[in-house]
Design an enzyme around this catalytic site. Sequence first.
Site, short mmCIF file in Angstrom:
data_model
loop_
_atom_site.label_atom_id
_atom_site.label_comp_id
_atom_site.label_asym_id
_atom_site.label_seq_id
_atom_site.Cartn_x
_atom_site.Cartn_y
_atom_site.Cartn_z
N LYS A 166 1.01 -1.15 -0.18
CA LYS A 166 0.06 0.13 -0.05
C LYS A 166 0.88 1.25 -0.01
O LYS A 166 1.78 1.24 0.79
CB LYS A 166 -0.85 0.01 1.09
CG LYS A 166 -2.03 1.17 1.26
CD LYS A 166 -2.94 0.83 2.25
CE LYS A 166 -2.41 1.74 3.51
NZ LYS A 166 -2.31 3.35 3.59
N GLY A 204 0.88 -1.81 8.61
CA GLY A 204 2.08 -0.97 8.51
C GLY A 204 2.92 -0.89 9.56
O GLY A 204 4.03 -1.71 9.49
N LYS A 213 -7.30 7.96 -0.63
CA LYS A 213 -8.57 8.29 -0.07
C LYS A 213 -9.33 9.59 -0.64
O LYS A 213 -9.59 10.72 -0.14
CB LYS A 213 -8.52 8.48 1.31
CG LYS A 213 -7.99 7.25 2.20
CD LYS A 213 -8.27 7.52 3.69
CE LYS A 213 -7.68 6.30 4.35
NZ LYS A 213 -6.33 6.25 4.36
N THR A 231 -12.66 16.36 -10.23
CA THR A 231 -11.39 16.16 -9.58
C THR A 231 -11.07 14.55 -9.36
O THR A 231 -9.85 14.15 -9.52
CB THR A 231 -11.24 16.87 -8.23
OG1 THR A 231 -11.64 18.43 -8.47
CG2 THR A 231 -10.00 17.05 -7.68
O1 C5P Z 1 0.69 1.54 10.76
P1 C5P Z 1 -0.76 0.80 10.61
O2 C5P Z 1 -0.76 -0.60 10.69
O3 C5P Z 1 -1.58 1.63 11.43
O4 C5P Z 1 -0.95 1.30 8.95
C1 C5P Z 1 -2.26 1.19 8.68
C2 C5P Z 1 -2.47 1.80 7.28
O5 C5P Z 1 -3.82 1.57 6.79
C3 C5P Z 1 -2.29 3.36 7.24
O6 C5P Z 1 -1.51 3.62 5.97
C4 C5P Z 1 -3.45 4.02 7.41
O7 C5P Z 1 -3.49 5.31 6.42
C5 C5P Z 1 -4.41 3.05 6.55
N1 C5P Z 1 -5.86 2.95 6.93
C6 C5P Z 1 -6.26 3.10 8.23
N2 C5P Z 1 -7.52 2.93 8.41
C7 C5P Z 1 -8.52 3.31 7.25
C8 C5P Z 1 -8.00 3.32 5.98
C9 C5P Z 1 -6.64 3.31 5.80
O8 C5P Z 1 -5.57 2.82 9.17
N3 C5P Z 1 -9.92 3.16 7.51
#
Ligand code: C5P
Length: 219
Positions: free
Chosen positions: A35, A202, A64, A71
């Site tokens: 991602k 992440g 997102k 746009t």
């Molecule tokens: O570091 P972590 O495991 O919390 O990363 C989660 C990832 O998923 C981040 O990049 C965050 O922006 C993304 N994300 C999230 N919740 C959402 C959508 C995307 O945590 N609803």
Amino acid sequence: MSKPWNKLIVALDVTSEKKFKKIVAQLSPKVKCFKIGLIAYTRFGPKIIREVKRRGGKVFLDFKLYDIPNTMVETAKAFVDLGVWAFTVHLKAGEAALKYLKREVRKQAKHKKKKAPLIIGVTELTSKKASLSQVLKLAKVAKRSGVDGVVCSVWEAKKIKQKFGLKTITPGIRVRKTGDDQRRVATVKEALQNKVDYFVVGRPIVAKKNYLQAARELI
Ligand code: C5P
């Protein structure tokens, strides 16, 4: 054992290009999808998409989108050209805008002879408390708009699958409570029990020294 690996999407939320390359090199081809969000893209640009693809990985672009239809569409056309596997959009953008987006993405893919990326709708952020009904309401918008899947927490995934048959992608994966910004969290085991299609991880991987070992331990 291969199943959880196929469901793992690693969020490349890093601020060093060297580190970005190191993570992708170390985790490919075991990890099949990465991602890319605004943290890395804003610093390094489209070349990091090519870097993941060069290593055989699929790119899940997580910007997102939440804007006026024109746009969103013009931005998404560039995503098609970049050859990403999927990208995210806020479901709060509404049914009409999302239907239009879907149509235009298909058109662009056909025009460019590329595979149309999956459109993934964000329900409620996993960093917030949210009720199941709030999330289901947005999942319904996804279904009606012809969006391919949703981002939700593990705790809503099963219901969304049953009710709408949408793909589910779930962030907020943790081994234990960490006290960070995520609220609707779950373990990998819970994600698998709830039949998610993909789970996003992440920091539990990219903030460690040995990324492959961290991923192995998590799984
Ligand atoms: O570091 P972590 O495991 O919390 O990363 C989660 C990832 O998923 C981040 O990049 C965050 O922006 C993304 N994300 C999230 N919740 C959402 C959508 C995307 O945590 N609803």
